[in-house]
Scaffold this active site. Structure first.
Site, PDB file in Angstrom:
ATOM      1  N   ARG A  50       0.853  -1.199   0.000  1.00  0.00           N
ATOM      2  CA  ARG A  50       0.000   0.000   0.000  1.00  0.00           C
ATOM      3  C   ARG A  50       0.876   1.231   0.000  1.00  0.00           C
ATOM      4  NH1 ARG A  50      -3.891  -2.247   4.777  1.00  0.00           N
ATOM      5  NH2 ARG A  50      -4.900  -3.862   3.546  1.00  0.00           N
ATOM      6  N   ASP A  52       1.896   5.037  -0.081  1.00  0.00           N
ATOM      7  CA  ASP A  52       1.236   6.250   0.399  1.00  0.00           C
ATOM      8  C   ASP A  52       1.111   7.297  -0.705  1.00  0.00           C
ATOM      9  OD1 ASP A  52       1.103   5.449   3.154  1.00  0.00           O
ATOM     10  OD2 ASP A  52       3.272   5.794   3.264  1.00  0.00           O
ATOM     11  N   TYR A 110      12.201  -1.800  -2.057  1.00  0.00           N
ATOM     12  CA  TYR A 110      11.932  -0.367  -2.169  1.00  0.00           C
ATOM     13  C   TYR A 110      13.241   0.365  -2.409  1.00  0.00           C
ATOM     14  CZ  TYR A 110       7.186  -0.867  -0.252  1.00  0.00           C
ATOM     15  OH  TYR A 110       5.863  -1.183  -0.054  1.00  0.00           O
ATOM     16  N   ARG A 198      10.380   5.025   4.962  1.00  0.00           N
ATOM     17  CA  ARG A 198      10.552   6.481   5.097  1.00  0.00           C
ATOM     18  C   ARG A 198      11.129   6.846   6.462  1.00  0.00           C
ATOM     19  NH1 ARG A 198       4.801   8.512   3.343  1.00  0.00           N
ATOM     20  NH2 ARG A 198       5.637  10.516   4.071  1.00  0.00           N
TER      21      ARG A 198
END
Lengths: 248, 248
Positions: A50, A52, A110, A198
């Site tokens: 998911r 952001d 990522y 993050r």
């Protein structure tokens, strides 16, 4: 019923994120809106991760089932013909019934991109975090390596991320300078907590700027306390690069 | 009076082009709007090349004179602090009085980017021309090479491009495949007619698709007739890469 696995690339700048929300346009919602008239009923599209608002994907993977029989290539063309150009279906496969893009994923990768040049290229402005530089890449890479292995990543989980366990296995976590002003953080693992990459990226920047020693990463990890880690890095620098599965 | 030479990178997507126009926002206008209050009077900024709406620049060069004394670095920061992030000043130098970015330029280099993959990356959508592929790069490169040398390029000049002469010298003109779906056309020369690179790019695509033989480039060039060349390629694929000057 035919089950499909699609690979999706998108620029997240103008979206509320992958997941359908009442507050704005999502990638999931866009794809479901194309599939609904195609299949003559509501179709639920499940993404592997998911992302952001503002986060991008090079290789998000999603799954869904259709009642209708359609060739994968034709389905891809139908989707790309209807979707906006900042969302592209790069692959479509028919897959085993019951395939679930999130539960079946064995690994996700990522990438977080930093720019420590004085001026950010106009072509990169939505795709990097522009930090006051220069960043100490060796210190950042040393700190990033600490995360490899199985750990409790509670210190890097956003408030509101409610999961059964905060333990995850990170198989790769490295920082490299790829260009004069561009630094990349690449992380692979079996799963990620909410805002985890993050929060790690924010911690890495504190270390790269020399405000924190590289030992601070291990201390933050061991604390299991979000306040011990750095700030949540902005979404534009983050890319979901790929999702891996066992042979289907 | 102090004369400055600035190097500017911009994404042209949202602008009417380099040159100030009544119909919308231009790069020249944006820079002049920042310099006016700084210098307390109208400042005219002269660009080396007048890029059209939607055309990008990695290294546009412009010149202007200020009454005020200001350090080049401080001027760069003042400009970048006031300009939008899709326009960035990447270099500022104080230069000889009377320097004129357009008249003093000895060479300009443009790049035109084509994508012949089935699907265009969402991150490239404003920066390539997506053509039905695959393109025959060897044929395109052979045709591009014909343009090297001193020629009358009237066949590649848009209507309304009124210049004293349509002769120009092209010092480099090559097509290369840089990636699976990405092809680049690079051209350097002492000057370019209006829409010249885009008319050449449009001709190259006809040849790359196999609709026209590679000899058609020479025939078009020799005809001096715009109708003998291909269509004007869309602006998004075009970049002004750099402008060169004799040692100042």
């Amino acid at each position: 019923v035919a089950t499909f696995k699609i690979t999706v690339a998108y620029e997240g700048t103008n979206y509320v994120g992958w997941q359908r929300q009442r507050t704005g346009v999502s990638i999931q919602g866009l794809i479901e809106d194309v599939l609904r008239p195609l299949d003559g009923r509501e179709v639920v599209v499940t993404g592997a991760g998911r992302t952001d608002a503002g986060v991008h994907a090079l290789g998000q993977v999603a799954s869904f089932a259709l009642n209708r029989t359609i060739e994968p290539d034709a389905l891809g063309r139908a989707l790309n013909g209807a979707l906006p150009p900042d969302v592209r279906i790069v692959d479509v496969e028919r897959t085993a019934e019951g395939f679930h893009a999130r539960f079946a994923a064995t690994s996700k990768t990522y990438r977080y991109r930093f720019c420590d040049a004085e001026v950010v290229s106009p072509f990169e402005r939505h795709f990097v975090w522009h930090v006051g530089g220069p960043l100490d890449v060796a210190a950042m890479d040393g700190a990033a390596g600490v995360l490899q292995g199985r750990h409790d990543f509670a210190a890097f989980q956003a408030a509101g991320g409610a999961t059964a366990t905060t333990e995850r296995t990170v198989t790769y976590s490295r920082v490299t300078r790829v260009d004069d002003g561009e630094i990349r953080y690449d992380i692979s693992g079996d799963g990620f907590l909410r805002h985890m990459v993050r929060a790690v990226a924010g911690t890495l920047v504190e270390i790269g700027r020399g405000r924190w020693s590289r030992e601070r990463m291990r201390e933050a990890l061991e604390s299991r306390d979000r306040r011990a880690a750095g700030p949540t890095a902005p979404p534009g620098g983050l890319f979901l690069v790929r999702v891996e599965y066992r042979d289907l």
